[in-house]
Design an enzyme around this catalytic site. Structure first.
Site, short mmCIF file in Angstrom:
data_model
loop_
_atom_site.label_atom_id
_atom_site.label_comp_id
_atom_site.label_asym_id
_atom_site.label_seq_id
_atom_site.Cartn_x
_atom_site.Cartn_y
_atom_site.Cartn_z
N GLY A 176 0.72 -1.26 0.20
CA GLY A 176 0.08 0.19 -0.07
C GLY A 176 0.87 1.23 -0.09
O GLY A 176 0.91 1.94 -1.15
N ARG A 177 1.57 1.52 1.14
CA ARG A 177 2.32 2.80 1.40
C ARG A 177 3.33 2.71 0.32
O ARG A 177 3.42 3.82 -0.19
CB ARG A 177 2.82 2.61 2.83
CG ARG A 177 3.55 3.88 3.14
CD ARG A 177 4.50 3.57 4.49
NE ARG A 177 3.57 2.72 5.58
CZ ARG A 177 2.74 3.69 6.51
NH1 ARG A 177 3.02 4.92 6.47
NH2 ARG A 177 2.05 2.98 7.35
N ARG A 234 -1.56 11.46 10.46
CA ARG A 234 -0.50 10.87 10.87
C ARG A 234 0.36 11.14 11.97
O ARG A 234 1.01 10.72 12.88
CB ARG A 234 0.37 10.27 9.69
CG ARG A 234 -0.23 9.34 8.62
CD ARG A 234 0.47 8.84 7.47
NE ARG A 234 1.12 7.97 8.15
CZ ARG A 234 2.63 7.97 8.27
NH1 ARG A 234 3.20 9.52 8.06
NH2 ARG A 234 3.32 7.30 8.85
N CYS A 279 -9.54 22.25 17.20
CA CYS A 279 -9.43 22.48 18.76
C CYS A 279 -9.11 21.43 19.52
O CYS A 279 -9.84 20.81 20.26
CB CYS A 279 -10.90 22.93 19.22
SG CYS A 279 -11.35 24.30 18.21
N GLU A 280 -7.70 20.99 19.33
CA GLU A 280 -7.31 19.96 20.25
C GLU A 280 -5.63 20.26 20.04
O GLU A 280 -5.15 20.77 19.01
CB GLU A 280 -7.13 18.42 19.29
CG GLU A 280 -8.62 18.01 19.10
CD GLU A 280 -9.10 17.11 20.01
OE1 GLU A 280 -8.40 16.88 20.90
OE2 GLU A 280 -10.33 16.70 20.06
N TYR A 296 -2.41 6.95 3.43
CA TYR A 296 -2.94 7.19 4.67
C TYR A 296 -2.90 8.71 5.03
O TYR A 296 -3.06 8.90 6.18
CB TYR A 296 -2.07 6.22 5.94
CG TYR A 296 -2.04 4.90 5.61
CD1 TYR A 296 -2.88 4.04 5.71
CD2 TYR A 296 -0.79 4.41 5.16
CE1 TYR A 296 -2.94 2.79 5.45
CE2 TYR A 296 -0.61 3.04 4.83
CZ TYR A 296 -1.74 2.19 4.89
OH TYR A 296 -1.61 0.97 4.61
C1 LIG Z 1 -2.51 -2.37 5.87
C2 LIG Z 1 -2.30 -3.72 5.24
C3 LIG Z 1 -1.64 -3.81 4.07
C4 LIG Z 1 -0.62 -2.62 3.50
O1 LIG Z 1 0.30 -2.18 4.08
P1 LIG Z 1 1.53 -1.22 3.62
O2 LIG Z 1 2.21 -0.92 4.85
O3 LIG Z 1 0.57 0.19 3.31
O4 LIG Z 1 2.02 -1.76 2.49
C5 LIG Z 1 -1.43 -5.11 3.58
N1 LIG Z 1 -1.99 -6.35 3.95
C6 LIG Z 1 -2.99 -6.03 5.02
C7 LIG Z 1 -3.81 -7.28 5.47
C8 LIG Z 1 -3.22 -4.86 5.70
O5 LIG Z 1 -3.86 -4.80 6.74
#
Ligand SMILES: *Cc1c(COP(=O)(O)O)cnc(C)c1O
Length: 421
Positions: free
Chosen positions: A275-276, A312, A345-346, A374
């Protein structure tokens, strides 16, 4: 062409100055580089070209349907964690045959929706869930392909909030109990076991926890052969880290090199869930300075984005580099210790703490880097703030891929009951 750089005195995304984006759509907004998204996906996917595999992009990192469509066209699959993400994936044109469904709390409705959509498989996190999937599949007179998610009890050495592969975490089935759970699965009429899954955490800076956990999983695959369970898919999860400050994360090729010796004799399709590492460095949060406030102890730069836009820093104490859009500012000799804070307001509402930065004037534009993952996907309407637009830049073109919300969006679905009218 670098995706984010200074050119003619101004910070650019591809060939577009951020100033132009601010003029066209206002601030704050998220800005993604098309070229960078494509390159990140291709370099990940290409690193594993020698093994049969599916790169199932983890939608939760950035779930805009334009981003999903782009990745679908590049051949991505999807890792989803909710019915909502399945809806997004299908709307964006991701193929069900490349979708895997993880998450510890799938509801009957979500399971039914996924079965109807004929996704590739469920990544099952507990015995109770396995029974639920079997039951729902039976009710729908179909069967469910599943992988069991194994918790390999490996410390990924990352932030505790994004560690998922330790015994004490809520994710997956412990390695010791795995064989028993697979045995249970073989007795269920509507369950077809096809895989093993693991995902140990996020923002990983070393490949060694990957390798160690994979070894544990491979042992399990051998054991399973012994009881007549053939594994066709081996899902090794996501988690590769990115550079936020000066970290040097492992690259997909490093991961490929480290794990390929382990996979020589394995006749499985591998599934990756990055993902990231696909989207993180491809996005920027473009913001504007509203005020300076100098208290006796501290100087604050109050900006127009807040924790509800990018959580984050508040949630994980995460670091995001912040670059002035005007290069002259970037080069300014005088730097001041500031907190960059939003209007929410935090006290926990900050984008940067104790940062040495050139002090911006009201109206100055700033680019909060590495905000593609994210970022928007964790945004909320807290303080009844409108969720901000997302923009995809492709060379000279600016595409608004999500409009800025308007006030009526805030109360959509709310009603005042009759007795109050
Ligand atoms: C969040 C997640 C990912 C992705 O993680 P990244 O660090 O963004 O690559 C992959 N698999 C599962 C099951 C997740 O919960």
């Amino acid at each position: 062409m670098p995706d984010f750089r200074y050119l003619d005195g101004e910070f650019h995304c591809e060939s577009v100055p951020f100033r132009k984006i601010a003029e066209a759509v206002g601030t704050p907004c998220y800005v993604y580089s098309h070229a960078r998204l494509v390159r990140q996906f291709r370099s990940f996917d290409a690193a594993f070209k020698d093994v049969p595999h599916i790169t199932a992009y983890a939608i939760k990192a950035n779930s805009n349907i334009a981003v999903l469509r782009l990745l679908a066209q590049e051949g991505a699959g999807a890792d989803i964690v909710s019915g909502g993400e399945l809806y997004r994936a299908l709307q964006a044109g991701l193929m069900p045959q490349r979708i895997v469904f993880a998450g510890v709390g799938k509801t009957d409705e979500e399971i039914g929706y996924a079965l109807h959509s004929d996704i590739l498989m469920f990544n099952v996190e507990s015995p109770a869930e396995l029974l639920a999937i079997d039951r729902v599949a039976g009710e729908l007179k179909t069967h469910a392909r599943v992988a069991l998610r194994i918790n390999p009890d490996i410390d990924p050495k990352t932030h505790p909030y994004i560690s998922t592969g330790l015994k004490k975490s809520k994710f997956g089935i412990s390695a010791e109990r795995a064989v028993d759970e697979f045995k249970l699965a073989t007795t269920l009429k509507n369950i077809e076991i096809v895989g093993v899954h693991k995902h140990i955490g996020s923002q990983l800076m070393h490949v060694s926890p990957y390798v160690e956990s994979l070894k544990k999983i491979l042992d399990l695959v051998e054991q399973l052969k012994g009881i007549g369970v053939e594994i066709r898919y081996l899902n090794v999860g996501g988690g590769l880290g990115i550079t936020y400050q000066d970290e040097i994360p492992p690259q997909p090729e490093d991961l490929a090199q480290a794990i390929s010796p382990l996979l020589k004799d394995l006749k499985c399709v591998l599934i990756f869930e990055p993902g990231r590492s696909i989207v993180g460095n491809a996005g920027v949060l473009l913001i504007k300075v509203l005020y300076q406030q100098a208290n006796p102890d501290k100087t604050f730069l109050i900006v127009d984005a807040a924790m509800n836009d990018l959580i984050r820093p508040s949630l994980y104490g995460a670091y995001h580099e912040i670059k002035p859009v005007q290069e002259a500012r970037e080069k300014a000799k005088r730097k001041v210790l500031v907190d960059v804070v939003g209007p929410v307001c935090e006290s926990g509402d900050f984008l940067a703490k104790d940062r040495m930065m050139p002090l911006g004037d009201p109206g100055d534009l700033l680019a909060v880097m590495s905000a593609g993952a994210y970022g928007f996907s964790m945004a909320s309407n807290y303080n009844s703030r409108l969720r901000i637009p997302e923009v995809l830049v492709r060379d000279r073109e600016i595409h608004v891929i999500r409009a800025r919300e308007e006030y009526p969006d805030l109360i959509r679905g709310e009603t005042i009951p009759a007795f109050l009218k």
